[in-house]
Design a protein around this motif. Structure first.
Motif, PDB file in Angstrom:
ATOM      1  N   ILE A  46      24.589 -36.548  37.871  1.00 38.02           N
ATOM      2  CA  ILE A  46      24.093 -35.244  37.433  1.00 38.02           C
ATOM      3  C   ILE A  46      24.206 -34.221  38.559  1.00 38.02           C
ATOM      4  O   ILE A  46      23.712 -34.430  39.664  1.00 38.02           O
ATOM      5  CB  ILE A  46      22.630 -35.360  36.967  1.00 38.02           C
ATOM      6  N   ASP A  47      24.857 -33.085  38.265  1.00 39.17           N
ATOM      7  CA  ASP A  47      24.997 -31.988  39.224  1.00 39.17           C
ATOM      8  C   ASP A  47      23.884 -30.960  39.087  1.00 39.17           C
ATOM      9  O   ASP A  47      23.501 -30.310  40.073  1.00 39.17           O
ATOM     10  CB  ASP A  47      26.333 -31.253  39.021  1.00 39.17           C
ATOM     11  N   ALA A  48      23.409 -30.764  37.867  1.00 42.26           N
ATOM     12  CA  ALA A  48      22.444 -29.700  37.583  1.00 42.26           C
ATOM     13  C   ALA A  48      21.498 -30.146  36.483  1.00 42.26           C
ATOM     14  O   ALA A  48      21.863 -30.959  35.630  1.00 42.26           O
ATOM     15  CB  ALA A  48      23.164 -28.418  37.172  1.00 42.26           C
ATOM     16  N   VAL A  49      20.283 -29.596  36.496  1.00 42.95           N
ATOM     17  CA  VAL A  49      19.322 -29.908  35.439  1.00 42.95           C
ATOM     18  C   VAL A  49      18.819 -28.626  34.791  1.00 42.95           C
ATOM     19  O   VAL A  49      18.711 -27.578  35.447  1.00 42.95           O
ATOM     20  CB  VAL A  49      18.122 -30.730  35.960  1.00 42.95           C
ATOM     21  N   LEU A  96      15.576 -29.888  43.106  1.00 41.04           N
ATOM     22  CA  LEU A  96      16.284 -29.338  44.267  1.00 41.04           C
ATOM     23  C   LEU A  96      16.366 -30.363  45.383  1.00 41.04           C
ATOM     24  O   LEU A  96      17.424 -30.540  46.011  1.00 41.04           O
ATOM     25  CB  LEU A  96      15.566 -28.080  44.768  1.00 41.04           C
ATOM     26  N   GLN A  97      15.261 -31.040  45.636  1.00 41.98           N
ATOM     27  CA  GLN A  97      15.248 -32.049  46.701  1.00 41.98           C
ATOM     28  C   GLN A  97      16.117 -33.253  46.364  1.00 41.98           C
ATOM     29  O   GLN A  97      16.545 -33.981  47.262  1.00 41.98           O
ATOM     30  CB  GLN A  97      13.812 -32.476  46.983  1.00 41.98           C
ATOM     31  N   ALA A  98      16.393 -33.435  45.069  1.00 48.32           N
ATOM     32  CA  ALA A  98      17.307 -34.510  44.649  1.00 48.32           C
ATOM     33  C   ALA A  98      18.757 -34.048  44.685  1.00 48.32           C
ATOM     34  O   ALA A  98      19.658 -34.803  44.300  1.00 48.32           O
ATOM     35  CB  ALA A  98      16.936 -34.978  43.242  1.00 48.32           C
ATOM     36  N   GLY A  99      18.980 -32.806  45.145  1.00 43.14           N
ATOM     37  CA  GLY A  99      20.344 -32.312  45.296  1.00 43.14           C
ATOM     38  C   GLY A  99      20.938 -31.707  44.038  1.00 43.14           C
ATOM     39  O   GLY A  99      22.169 -31.590  43.926  1.00 43.14           O
ATOM     40  N   LYS A 100      20.097 -31.263  43.103  1.00 41.73           N
ATOM     41  CA  LYS A 100      20.587 -30.698  41.846  1.00 41.73           C
ATOM     42  C   LYS A 100      20.419 -29.177  41.830  1.00 41.73           C
ATOM     43  O   LYS A 100      19.450 -28.633  42.368  1.00 41.73           O
ATOM     44  CB  LYS A 100      19.816 -31.267  40.644  1.00 41.73           C
ATOM     45  N   HIS A 101      21.362 -28.487  41.200  1.00 36.42           N
ATOM     46  CA  HIS A 101      21.140 -27.096  40.835  1.00 36.42           C
ATOM     47  C   HIS A 101      20.129 -27.077  39.687  1.00 36.42           C
ATOM     48  O   HIS A 101      19.998 -28.052  38.938  1.00 36.42           O
ATOM     49  CB  HIS A 101      22.440 -26.443  40.377  1.00 36.42           C
ATOM     50  N   VAL A 102      19.428 -25.943  39.514  1.00 37.86           N
ATOM     51  CA  VAL A 102      18.363 -25.905  38.511  1.00 37.86           C
ATOM     52  C   VAL A 102      18.398 -24.619  37.699  1.00 37.86           C
ATOM     53  O   VAL A 102      18.482 -23.523  38.248  1.00 37.86           O
ATOM     54  CB  VAL A 102      16.968 -26.023  39.158  1.00 37.86           C
ATOM     55  N   GLN A 133       8.727 -29.608  39.050  1.00 35.19           N
ATOM     56  CA  GLN A 133       9.991 -30.201  38.603  1.00 35.19           C
ATOM     57  C   GLN A 133      11.195 -29.509  39.230  1.00 35.19           C
ATOM     58  O   GLN A 133      12.191 -30.167  39.567  1.00 35.19           O
ATOM     59  CB  GLN A 133      10.073 -30.167  37.079  1.00 35.19           C
ATOM     60  N   VAL A 134      11.111 -28.208  39.411  1.00 34.22           N
ATOM     61  CA  VAL A 134      12.200 -27.490  40.087  1.00 34.22           C
ATOM     62  C   VAL A 134      12.344 -27.991  41.521  1.00 34.22           C
ATOM     63  O   VAL A 134      13.459 -28.282  41.986  1.00 34.22           O
ATOM     64  CB  VAL A 134      11.955 -25.970  40.070  1.00 34.22           C
ATOM     65  N   ILE A 135      11.237 -28.113  42.221  1.00 35.13           N
ATOM     66  CA  ILE A 135      11.276 -28.578  43.610  1.00 35.13           C
ATOM     67  C   ILE A 135      11.816 -30.002  43.687  1.00 35.13           C
ATOM     68  O   ILE A 135      12.662 -30.317  44.536  1.00 35.13           O
ATOM     69  CB  ILE A 135       9.875 -28.477  44.243  1.00 35.13           C
ATOM     70  N   ASP A 136      11.350 -30.874  42.806  1.00 41.72           N
ATOM     71  CA  ASP A 136      11.845 -32.263  42.802  1.00 41.72           C
ATOM     72  C   ASP A 136      13.353 -32.305  42.551  1.00 41.72           C
ATOM     73  O   ASP A 136      14.082 -33.080  43.189  1.00 41.72           O
ATOM     74  CB  ASP A 136      11.122 -33.080  41.731  1.00 41.72           C
ATOM     75  N   LEU A 187      16.445 -37.961  37.721  1.00 45.56           N
ATOM     76  CA  LEU A 187      16.914 -37.353  38.969  1.00 45.56           C
ATOM     77  C   LEU A 187      17.634 -38.352  39.863  1.00 45.56           C
ATOM     78  O   LEU A 187      18.400 -37.955  40.749  1.00 45.56           O
ATOM     79  CB  LEU A 187      15.736 -36.729  39.726  1.00 45.56           C
ATOM     80  N   GLU A 188      17.412 -39.638  39.658  1.00 48.76           N
ATOM     81  CA  GLU A 188      18.095 -40.664  40.438  1.00 48.76           C
ATOM     82  C   GLU A 188      19.544 -40.848  40.010  1.00 48.76           C
ATOM     83  O   GLU A 188      20.324 -41.515  40.698  1.00 48.76           O
ATOM     84  CB  GLU A 188      17.344 -41.997  40.321  1.00 48.76           C
ATOM     85  N   ASN A 189      19.907 -40.269  38.883  1.00 45.72           N
ATOM     86  CA  ASN A 189      21.273 -40.369  38.375  1.00 45.72           C
ATOM     87  C   ASN A 189      22.192 -39.501  39.242  1.00 45.72           C
ATOM     88  O   ASN A 189      22.159 -38.282  39.176  1.00 45.72           O
ATOM     89  CB  ASN A 189      21.314 -39.919  36.914  1.00 45.72           C
TER      90      ASN A 189
END
Length: 359
Positions: free
Chosen positions: A66-69, A86-92, A81-84, A61-63
């Protein structure tokens, strides 16, 4: 146009079907893979052309690239993991279920709203074209007013070790038999959840459900929740549904994927629709048949590739992340499905019908 850069966490057997959609879509690319098994993470990253691999999700998630996971991990990890992510700025995009409790699901919905990112709960059955064709026929009034839906789910044996429960040797693969890790019985979120997704998509919300569940011992210490029967009434309409779950270890499907076959019948005041979805490409039945007035009409190709619905689900997620469309099954909708699945579990535990609240 910039391509959507995706990281996949959980590189087990199902990940190949998820990765295919990204590989075939010019709008996206897989740039990272994460799995606790380092050898598997390395192999998948090579297979998919990813530039990085991880054994720790937080590190992935520190990468910033990455736009989405895409989250393909055991059920108990999904909500956190979804919350983490999202808080890292990724779509899920996350495999079913969104969470194991309504409290967790509410946290996910709230976080997604706060950060303004997409959450899709991955449900490929909704992107199975014959199911879409059946929905269109129902909406067009071809069977009149729906009065019943029957879903028969059969878990057989495949050509690979996917869902070969009797011969599992890797203890790490037994998580679905642990209620604390899977959220309930082994087939609850794979077969039960999928059935309700189909019923809600074709007919609408459910107001009451009752379940009769048996167990089959498949090896010492492991029991599969089959045969099982569920019955329900749809909300504010005289339409009733049933699900049967059958475990058929002596039947073999010619598939490298999950050896699951679903046959769906929707009855109405004017006619009946039959739908079949099987991971076995050699099944001969037409995927959709309309029966009315002593006539039978087949729709669609005889063989509809099991993989295609996964590709369409991934395309929907890519389009949602790029602002081109909405996710077909977002966090709010998945929360409603979770309510119904938990009611199924509660009815099985109590041995009586459970009412769902609406409004």
């Amino acid at each position: 146009m910039a391509r959507l850069k995706v990281g996949i966490v959980g590189a087990g057997s199902i990940s190949e079907l998820h990765a295919r959609g990204y590989q075939e879509d010019p709008r996206a690319e897989i740039v990272a893979v994460c799995d606790r098994d380092e050898d598997r993470a390395i192999q998948r990253s090579l297979d998919w052309g990813a530039r990085a691999y991880y054994t720790n999700f937080s590190e992935m998630l520190e990468n910033k690239e990455i736009d989405a996971v895409e989250i393909l991990t055991p059920h108990y990890l999904h909500a956190s993991q979804v919350i983490d992510a999202l808080q890292a700025g990724k779509h899920v995009s996350v495999e079913r279920p969104l969470a194991l409790s309504i409290e967790e699901a509410n946290q996910v919905v709230q976080t997604a709203r706060q950060v303004g990112k997409i959450v899709q709960v991955y449900e490929p059955c909704l992107f199975y074209k014959p199911l879409l064709d059946a929905r269109n026929l129902i909406d067009a009034g071809e069977i009149g007013k729906p009065t019943g839906i029957r879903v028969a789910m059969t878990v057989a044996r495949g050509q690979s070790d996917v869902w070969d429960f009797a011969s599992i040797e890797d203890e790490a693969s037994l998580w679905r038999f642990d209620p604390q890790l899977s959220g309930g019985s082994p087939m609850l979120y794979d077969v039960g959840y999928q059935t309700f997704c189909i019923a809600l998509f074709l007919i609408g919300n459910v107001e009451k459900i009752e379940v009769w569940r048996s167990e089959t011992a498949i090896r010492e210490g492991l029991k599969l929740d089959a045969p099982t029967v569920a019955m329900w009434k749809h909300f504010q309409q005289d339409c009733y549904g049933t699900m049967t779950l059958n475990y058929a270890p002596e039947r073999k499907l010619r598939t490298p994927y999950h050896p699951l076959e679903a046959t769906i019948t929707v009855e109405g005041t004017r006619g009946t629709i039959d739908i079949i979805r099987s991971s076995d490409p050699t099944q001969l039945e037409a995927p959709v048949e309309l029966r009315r007035d002593s006539r039978k009409v087949a729709y669609g190709q005889r063989n509809t590739a099991y993989e295609d619905s996964f590709v369409r689900a991934t395309r929907n997620f890519i389009g949602a992340c790029l602002g081109e469309e909405d996710p077909l099954l977002g966090a709010n909708e998945a929360r409603q499905l979770l309510l119904l699945t938990l009611a199924y579990q509660e009815s099985s535990r109590r041995g009586r019908a459970v009412n769902l609240q609406h409004g």
